[in-house]
Write a protein that holds these residues in place. Structure first.
Motif, PDB file in Angstrom:
ATOM      1  N   THR A   7       0.826  -1.189   0.000  1.00 34.01           N
ATOM      2  CA  THR A   7       0.000   0.000   0.000  1.00 34.01           C
ATOM      3  C   THR A   7       0.867   1.247   0.000  1.00 34.01           C
ATOM      4  O   THR A   7       2.037   1.205   0.384  1.00 34.01           O
ATOM      5  CB  THR A   7      -0.926   0.013   1.224  1.00 34.01           C
ATOM      6  OG1 THR A   7      -1.679   1.228   1.223  1.00 34.01           O
ATOM      7  CG2 THR A   7      -0.105  -0.032   2.504  1.00 34.01           C
ATOM      8  N   ALA A   8       0.297   2.365  -0.409  1.00 35.06           N
ATOM      9  CA  ALA A   8       1.042   3.626  -0.357  1.00 35.06           C
ATOM     10  C   ALA A   8       1.079   4.190   1.054  1.00 35.06           C
ATOM     11  O   ALA A   8       1.849   5.101   1.338  1.00 35.06           O
ATOM     12  CB  ALA A   8       0.407   4.634  -1.303  1.00 35.06           C
ATOM     13  N   ASP A   9       0.249   3.647   1.940  1.00 38.53           N
ATOM     14  CA  ASP A   9       0.109   4.202   3.279  1.00 38.53           C
ATOM     15  C   ASP A   9       1.140   3.587   4.226  1.00 38.53           C
ATOM     16  O   ASP A   9       0.805   2.940   5.217  1.00 38.53           O
ATOM     17  CB  ASP A   9      -1.307   3.943   3.786  1.00 38.53           C
ATOM     18  CG  ASP A   9      -1.676   4.824   4.970  1.00 38.53           C
ATOM     19  OD1 ASP A   9      -1.092   5.924   5.072  1.00 38.53           O
ATOM     20  OD2 ASP A   9      -2.525   4.416   5.780  1.00 38.53           O
ATOM     21  N   LEU A  10       2.429   3.801   3.929  1.00 40.68           N
ATOM     22  CA  LEU A  10       3.514   3.216   4.702  1.00 40.68           C
ATOM     23  C   LEU A  10       4.327   4.305   5.398  1.00 40.68           C
ATOM     24  O   LEU A  10       4.595   5.356   4.811  1.00 40.68           O
ATOM     25  CB  LEU A  10       4.461   2.416   3.797  1.00 40.68           C
ATOM     26  CG  LEU A  10       3.924   1.135   3.158  1.00 40.68           C
ATOM     27  CD1 LEU A  10       4.918   0.622   2.130  1.00 40.68           C
ATOM     28  CD2 LEU A  10       3.670   0.086   4.226  1.00 40.68           C
ATOM     29  N   VAL A  11       4.738   4.040   6.610  1.00 43.44           N
ATOM     30  CA  VAL A  11       5.723   4.894   7.261  1.00 43.44           C
ATOM     31  C   VAL A  11       7.062   4.623   6.598  1.00 43.44           C
ATOM     32  O   VAL A  11       7.518   3.485   6.527  1.00 43.44           O
ATOM     33  CB  VAL A  11       5.809   4.599   8.770  1.00 43.44           C
ATOM     34  CG1 VAL A  11       6.925   5.415   9.407  1.00 43.44           C
ATOM     35  CG2 VAL A  11       4.469   4.879   9.444  1.00 43.44           C
TER      36      VAL A  11
END
Length: 656
Positions: free
Chosen positions: A103-107
């Motif tokens: 996903t693009a929602d990564l730290v």
């Protein structure tokens, strides 16, 4: 540490087959960006403007901005940062196991110079990061197509601790700039090298050299200790951590892992050292060069800040003996939990008199990020005092004084600081105990409650002009030195044989002192002098001074007979009991003069003075090391014309 010395070592010496088999993506820190400011809530402590506290309400975009802002400092910046995560889960787990598209929602953030990133949980698993908080190579501006143009040889002064990471790293613009070097330019993406869509699932990169501890980390995947494309790296430290997958050491010349659990280990160059590591490779030095101790003889883990029940506290682990594996307990049996009200929280604007007054009243000390310039030392006079740095704060003496001293008391704990020598020469920078003993106090040192220096980094020159006689002096008994780098600078400001003058990086006069992870480099006489009885070292890495102008300037005349050069690790002639495991000493004399060191290690011949698994290396330049220890072990030197290689190495097993 110097990039030039390392880039000229022939590739076969670094095991290039191992390097090219590994990939691990990371990014160099970008320019600082604006990030949300965490203002203390009513009743919360004020850690100052350079401590960012992240909580689960933050968006991933804001977290990544904060990490970029903290990680963007230059090598000798005077700014300091800490990014602390309250308990919670950050980022989306989708794709972190490598089974699906991430996903693009990564730290996704880099840990840069003077940057501490840590979780605030009582256990590392209280803070879960889906993504990666990592340290990767940086552009070294040399055409090294076989190494990707990267280096980690100067990735110093940073730390990551107390978090669980489900790792996946995605490339950023900084990655691209660091890894696309063509004809002296960085023109953009080279096909097949790096694109913004590249990502490595299931792997975290921590490519560093010295002064960059990885502690209390749970890596739910693989851990790579060197840059993605095989760039150089030189030494590091991993402790009290779990890695479920494989640790890949790649180009790491030496590395120390303590009291941890790993799935497996892949790689070796000159010496990998393990103590108390479950899953470590078997003892096999020198082929392959693995030094493995089943347990760590004596240890005391670093103190840490944590958040529990709506309150900040400092946990101070107890000392333990013959340890193995991780210990993440914060129960009373494992150590002391101090309320934040027991500590004086200092800022660089506070006077040293104010700090010392608080210490004298029984307070512990938290140094917030910044540079503290004082004309007298911080003085620890009471037993069980804790001095804890956030964001690698730096102490600088201004009048030839010490930066920090302790009385000869039990249980003093100093952790997470850097110390720079000042322009006016000091006799010592850090001193534990008086040279002549403290009347009425000497009895207070105890094996059950030893003093501790952990993650303490001393510099003479580099950041600014400075000189000292002895960087660290340990006069107390029952002391643990855990992850120490004492460095006379080879590059930066105020560097030169007659400029950043310094005799020794560490002198130990106390008995029953243990060093676990010791790096000492470039001092002008013995790097380490050990006069105390029953000393133990597990892991030692040292480079001799680069800038010796001539042999006369570097001749040891302290004994009955003059010796060429100064031994790096010197045990006093009167010592009868000493043990050291996993030592490496390197030479790079860069003045074009035939400089000779008689022996890398020197000590008395006695039944209970024992050394195991030593290696010497000629890196480049001129000159030689004649023996590994005393008069034993062959020379390392520049190869003669017609020889196959430009370096010759010697490994030596044991000495009694």
């Amino acid at each position: 540490m110097n990039t030039g010395a390392r880039t000229r070592i022939r590739r076969s010496a670094l095991g290039m087959a191992a390097l090219l088999a590994v990939s691990g993506v990371g990014f160099a820190a970008s320019a600082a960006q604006a990030s949300p400011l965490h203002l203390p809530k009513p009743g919360e402590p004020d850690f100052g403007p350079n401590v960012t506290i992240v909580d689960p309400s933050w968006s991933v975009a804001d977290i990544n901005k904060a990490l970029a802002a903290a990680g963007g400092e230059s090598e000798f910046s005077t700014n300091r940062h800490a990014v602390l995560f309250q308990p919670g889960t950050y980022g989306s787990a989708t794709g972190t196991d490598g089974s699906t598209q991430p996903t693009a929602d990564l730290v996704n953030g880099a840990v840069g110079y003077y940057d501490q990133v840590a979780g605030l949980g009582a256990s590392p698993d209280d803070v879960t990061i889906n993504g990666a908080i990592h340290s990767d190579g940086q552009a070294n501006h040399q055409a090294m197509p076989w190494a990707g143009g990267e280096t980690a040889l100067t990735n110093f002064w940073r730390s990551l601790s107390n978090v669980k990471i489900n790792p996946i790293q995605k490339a950023t613009e900084a990655d691209i700039q660091a890894n696309t070097y063509v004809d002296g330019e960085f023109p953009g993406v080279i096909p097949g090298v790096f694109t913004e869509g590249d990502a490595d699932a299931g792997q975290l990169t921590w490519a560093v050299s010295q002064a960059a501890p990885l502690r209390r980390v749970d890596v739910a995947g693989n851990l790579s200790l060197f840059p993605r494309f095989g760039g150089y790296s030189s030494g590091g430290y991993l402790a009290d951590s779990k890695v479920s997958g494989q640790v890949i050491s790649g180009s790491q010349q030496q590395w120390y892992t303590r009291d941890s659990s790993i799935g497996s280990w892949n790689g070796s160059v000159w010496n990998m050292v393990f103590s108390g590591v479950q899953g470590a490779p078997a003892q096999s030095f020198p082929t392959p060069p693995m030094t493995t101790l089943a347990t760590t003889p004596v240890t005391r883990d670093a103190p840490f800040l944590y958040y529990s029940g709506g309150q900040y506290r400092v946990f101070v682990p107890k000392a333990r003996a013959n340890t193995s594996g991780v210990n993440w307990s914060t129960d009373a049996s494992a150590g002391r939990s101090l309320p934040i009200s027991d500590a004086f929280i200092a800022k660089p604007s506070d006077s040293v008199q104010k700090i010392n007054s608080a210490l004298a009243q029984g307070k512990s000390l938290i140094l917030t990020p910044g540079v503290y310039r004082y004309a007298q030392p911080i003085e620890v006079k009471r037993a069980d005092t804790v001095v804890l740095g956030l964001g690698l704060p730096t102490l600088v003496p201004t009048r030839g004084n010490a930066a920090l001293t302790t009385a000869d008391v039990r249980g003093s704990v100093i952790s997470g600081i850097t110390v720079d020598a000042g322009a006016k020469k000091s006799a010592v920078l850090i001193q534990l105990g008086s040279r002549h003993g403290d009347s009425g106090r000497a009895h207070e040192s105890q094996a059950s409650d030893p003093a501790l220096l952990s993650d303490v980094f001393v510099r003479v020159g580099g950041a600014e002009a400075g000189s000292v006689d002895t960087a660290i002096e340990v006069n107390s008994s029952h002391v643990i030195l855990d992850d120490i780098w004492s460095w006379r600078a080879d590059h930066g400001t105020g560097v030169g044989w007659t400029q950043n003058t310094a005799n020794s990086g560490l002198v130990v006069n106390g008995d029953d002192v243990t060093a676990t992870g010791l790096f000492v480099e470039h001092y002008q006489k013995n790097q380490v002098v050990w006069n105390g009885e029953r000393g133990t070292t597990v892991f030692y890495q040292s480079e001799l001074p680069y800038d010796v102008p001539n042999q006369a300037a570097w001749t040891d005349r302290s004994g009955r007979t003059a010796r060429d050069g100064y031994a790096s690790y010197r045990v006093g002639d009167r010592v009868r009991t000493h043990t050291a495991y996993g030592l490496g000493v390197y030479s790079y004399f860069n003045q074009g003069v035939d400089i000779v060191e008689a022996s890398a290690i020197q000590g008395p011949t006695a039944p209970d003075v024992r050394f195991a698994d030593m290696v010497t290396r000629f890196l480049d330049g001129s000159g030689s090391i004649t023996h590994v220890i005393n008069d034993q072990g062959a020379a390392v030197r520049l190869a003669q014309p017609g020889e196959d290689a430009n370096v010759v190495e010697t490994s030596y097993l044991t000495s009694n």
